[in-house]
Design a protein around this motif. Structure first.
Motif, PDB file in Angstrom:
ATOM      1  N   GLN A  41       0.803  -1.285  -0.045  1.00  0.00           N
ATOM      2  CA  GLN A  41       0.066   0.077  -0.081  1.00  0.00           C
ATOM      3  C   GLN A  41       0.747   1.466   0.007  1.00  0.00           C
ATOM      4  N   SER A  42       1.709   1.319  -0.863  1.00  0.00           N
ATOM      5  CA  SER A  42       2.705   2.712  -1.079  1.00  0.00           C
ATOM      6  C   SER A  42       2.481   3.081  -2.592  1.00  0.00           C
ATOM      7  N   PHE A  43       2.820   4.398  -2.603  1.00  0.00           N
ATOM      8  CA  PHE A  43       2.639   4.977  -4.008  1.00  0.00           C
ATOM      9  C   PHE A  43       3.876   5.816  -4.294  1.00  0.00           C
ATOM     10  N   LYS A  44       4.022   6.037  -5.648  1.00  0.00           N
ATOM     11  CA  LYS A  44       5.240   6.848  -6.138  1.00  0.00           C
ATOM     12  C   LYS A  44       6.642   6.291  -5.587  1.00  0.00           C
ATOM     13  N   ASN A  45       6.830   5.146  -5.628  1.00  0.00           N
ATOM     14  CA  ASN A  45       8.320   4.579  -5.390  1.00  0.00           C
ATOM     15  C   ASN A  45       8.768   4.785  -6.742  1.00  0.00           C
ATOM     16  N   ARG A  46       9.930   5.514  -6.623  1.00  0.00           N
ATOM     17  CA  ARG A  46      10.897   5.506  -7.986  1.00  0.00           C
ATOM     18  C   ARG A  46      11.681   4.276  -7.990  1.00  0.00           C
ATOM     19  N   ILE A  47      11.801   3.642  -9.244  1.00  0.00           N
ATOM     20  CA  ILE A  47      12.304   2.549  -9.860  1.00  0.00           C
ATOM     21  C   ILE A  47      13.479   2.956 -10.415  1.00  0.00           C
ATOM     22  N   ALA A  48      13.235   4.018 -11.376  1.00  0.00           N
ATOM     23  CA  ALA A  48      14.546   4.439 -12.129  1.00  0.00           C
ATOM     24  C   ALA A  48      14.329   5.731 -12.636  1.00  0.00           C
ATOM     25  N   TYR A  49      15.369   6.435 -12.903  1.00  0.00           N
ATOM     26  CA  TYR A  49      15.094   7.748 -13.707  1.00  0.00           C
ATOM     27  C   TYR A  49      16.620   8.003 -14.518  1.00  0.00           C
ATOM     28  N   PHE A  50      16.436   8.704 -15.530  1.00  0.00           N
ATOM     29  CA  PHE A  50      17.303   8.847 -16.534  1.00  0.00           C
ATOM     30  C   PHE A  50      17.353  10.359 -16.986  1.00  0.00           C
ATOM     31  N   VAL A  51      18.491  11.102 -17.389  1.00  0.00           N
ATOM     32  CA  VAL A  51      18.610  12.417 -17.727  1.00  0.00           C
ATOM     33  C   VAL A  51      19.393  12.646 -19.123  1.00  0.00           C
ATOM     34  N   VAL A  52      18.768  13.359 -19.955  1.00  0.00           N
ATOM     35  CA  VAL A  52      19.550  13.391 -21.209  1.00  0.00           C
ATOM     36  C   VAL A  52      20.771  14.059 -20.947  1.00  0.00           C
ATOM     37  N   LYS A  53      21.996  13.652 -22.096  1.00  0.00           N
ATOM     38  CA  LYS A  53      23.013  14.269 -22.233  1.00  0.00           C
ATOM     39  C   LYS A  53      22.989  15.305 -23.264  1.00  0.00           C
ATOM     40  N   ASP A  54      22.625  15.170 -24.430  1.00  0.00           N
ATOM     41  CA  ASP A  54      22.482  16.135 -25.377  1.00  0.00           C
ATOM     42  C   ASP A  54      20.947  16.204 -26.012  1.00  0.00           C
ATOM     43  N   LYS A  55      20.336  17.454 -25.619  1.00  0.00           N
ATOM     44  CA  LYS A  55      19.110  17.507 -25.970  1.00  0.00           C
ATOM     45  C   LYS A  55      18.646  17.420 -27.520  1.00  0.00           C
ATOM     46  N   THR A  56      19.728  17.681 -28.346  1.00  0.00           N
ATOM     47  CA  THR A  56      19.501  17.810 -29.671  1.00  0.00           C
ATOM     48  C   THR A  56      19.490  16.504 -30.461  1.00  0.00           C
ATOM     49  N   LYS A  57      19.464  15.300 -29.884  1.00  0.00           N
ATOM     50  CA  LYS A  57      19.678  13.969 -30.191  1.00  0.00           C
ATOM     51  C   LYS A  57      18.727  13.368 -29.407  1.00  0.00           C
ATOM     52  N   LYS A  58      18.328  12.099 -30.055  1.00  0.00           N
ATOM     53  CA  LYS A  58      17.406  11.252 -29.475  1.00  0.00           C
ATOM     54  C   LYS A  58      17.850  10.496 -28.265  1.00  0.00           C
ATOM     55  N   TRP A  59      17.202  10.343 -27.459  1.00  0.00           N
ATOM     56  CA  TRP A  59      17.639   9.668 -26.033  1.00  0.00           C
ATOM     57  C   TRP A  59      16.589   9.023 -25.364  1.00  0.00           C
ATOM     58  N   GLY A  60      17.210   8.231 -24.271  1.00  0.00           N
ATOM     59  CA  GLY A  60      16.281   7.254 -23.282  1.00  0.00           C
ATOM     60  C   GLY A  60      16.672   5.996 -23.395  1.00  0.00           C
ATOM     61  N   ALA A  61      15.773   5.184 -22.678  1.00  0.00           N
ATOM     62  CA  ALA A  61      16.308   3.838 -22.443  1.00  0.00           C
ATOM     63  C   ALA A  61      15.961   2.873 -23.722  1.00  0.00           C
ATOM     64  N   LYS A  62      16.853   2.426 -24.315  1.00  0.00           N
ATOM     65  CA  LYS A  62      16.826   1.566 -25.463  1.00  0.00           C
ATOM     66  C   LYS A  62      16.150   0.169 -25.286  1.00  0.00           C
ATOM     67  N   LYS A  63      16.553  -0.277 -23.829  1.00  0.00           N
ATOM     68  CA  LYS A  63      16.010  -1.570 -23.687  1.00  0.00           C
ATOM     69  C   LYS A  63      16.089  -1.730 -22.038  1.00  0.00           C
ATOM     70  N   MET A  64      14.926  -2.262 -21.552  1.00  0.00           N
ATOM     71  CA  MET A  64      14.777  -2.482 -20.185  1.00  0.00           C
ATOM     72  C   MET A  64      15.188  -3.942 -19.890  1.00  0.00           C
ATOM     73  N   PRO A  65      15.737  -4.437 -18.541  1.00  0.00           N
ATOM     74  CA  PRO A  65      16.339  -5.684 -18.499  1.00  0.00           C
ATOM     75  C   PRO A  65      14.919  -6.576 -18.243  1.00  0.00           C
ATOM     76  N   GLY A  66      15.021  -7.781 -18.430  1.00  0.00           N
ATOM     77  CA  GLY A  66      14.019  -8.618 -17.927  1.00  0.00           C
ATOM     78  C   GLY A  66      14.092  -8.746 -16.459  1.00  0.00           C
ATOM     79  N   TYR A  67      12.906  -9.329 -15.955  1.00  0.00           N
ATOM     80  CA  TYR A  67      12.813  -9.323 -14.484  1.00  0.00           C
ATOM     81  C   TYR A  67      12.045 -10.713 -14.202  1.00  0.00           C
ATOM     82  N   THR A  68      11.845 -10.807 -12.866  1.00  0.00           N
ATOM     83  CA  THR A  68      10.993 -11.792 -12.201  1.00  0.00           C
ATOM     84  C   THR A  68      10.184 -11.256 -11.064  1.00  0.00           C
TER      85      THR A  68
END
Length: 199
Positions: free
Chosen positions: A73-100
């Motif tokens: 019963q908890s809310f807004k638990n941060r799992i991950a966050y990312f910051v752009v290096k160069d705003k003029t180029k595409k950016w983000g998470a290309k692939k997230m790992p598998g999980y259980t």
């Protein structure tokens, strides 16, 4: 193009976590994207990742944890966050790992070894133990007990706690390992104090 990359990565990540009372979502603010999880269940949920995210033109200011426990019963638990290096180029998470995903806290390694469990039937009744601890066919390396009971016998909980899973539809079986997936069961997690949250 950068918006599409972030959206696709975000959708894959959120689909990964789809479960009835678990909600994973992202929040984007200018040069950051963060992923959060809400857990409306009355027990913690654990996510065990097989690796780390593959990033493109982005950094992860925090170390990505391979094991993350989302409290009950908890809310807004941060799992991950990312910051752009160069705003003029595409950016983000290309692939997230598998999980259980596991019910409960996989980091919990202490328990009450002196706890006295009840037998799983009403007091005053007695039944023959058909297979005991470390049995020959389906209890290998398990502290489990099988009782011979007439069909329809009422089964009771062996301890207090929260029911997290059960199967009650199976009506076939056999005394060999080939029928191991045909058993009925109730899974109970140890009761933990819950936060004082009104939903």
């Amino acid at each position: 193009m950068k918006k599409i990359l972030i959206l696709i990565a975000g959708l894959q990540f959120i689909q990964m976590f789809s479960q009835k009372n678990i909600k994973v979502y992202q929040e984007r603010k200018e040069d950051t994207v963060a992923y959060y999880a809400d857990n409306r269940e009355v027990y913690p949920m654990s996510f065990v990742f097989s690796g780390t995210p593959e990033l493109e033109n982005a950094t992860a200011p925090e170390v990505f944890k391979a094991v993350q426990v989302i409290p009950a019963q908890s809310f807004k638990n941060r799992i991950a966050y990312f910051v752009v290096k160069d705003k003029t180029k595409k950016w983000g998470a290309k692939k997230m790992p598998g999980y259980t995903m596991y019910t409960g806290n996989v980091n919990q390694n202490t328990y009450d070894s002196d706890y006295k469990y009840d037998l799983p039937f009403k007091k005053g009744n007695s039944f023959t133990v058909h297979q005991g601890y470390n049995g020959a066919f389906s209890h290998r390396n398990e502290n489990s007990l099988d009782f011979k009971m007439p069909e329809g016998t009422e089964i009771t909980a062996a301890r207090e706690g929260i029911v997290t899973d059960f199967i009650q539809h199976n009506n076939t079986g056999c005394p060999t390992i080939s029928c191991i997936d045909q058993g009925n069961y109730v899974t109970i997690t140890q009761t933990e104090p819950l936060p004082n949250i009104i939903i």
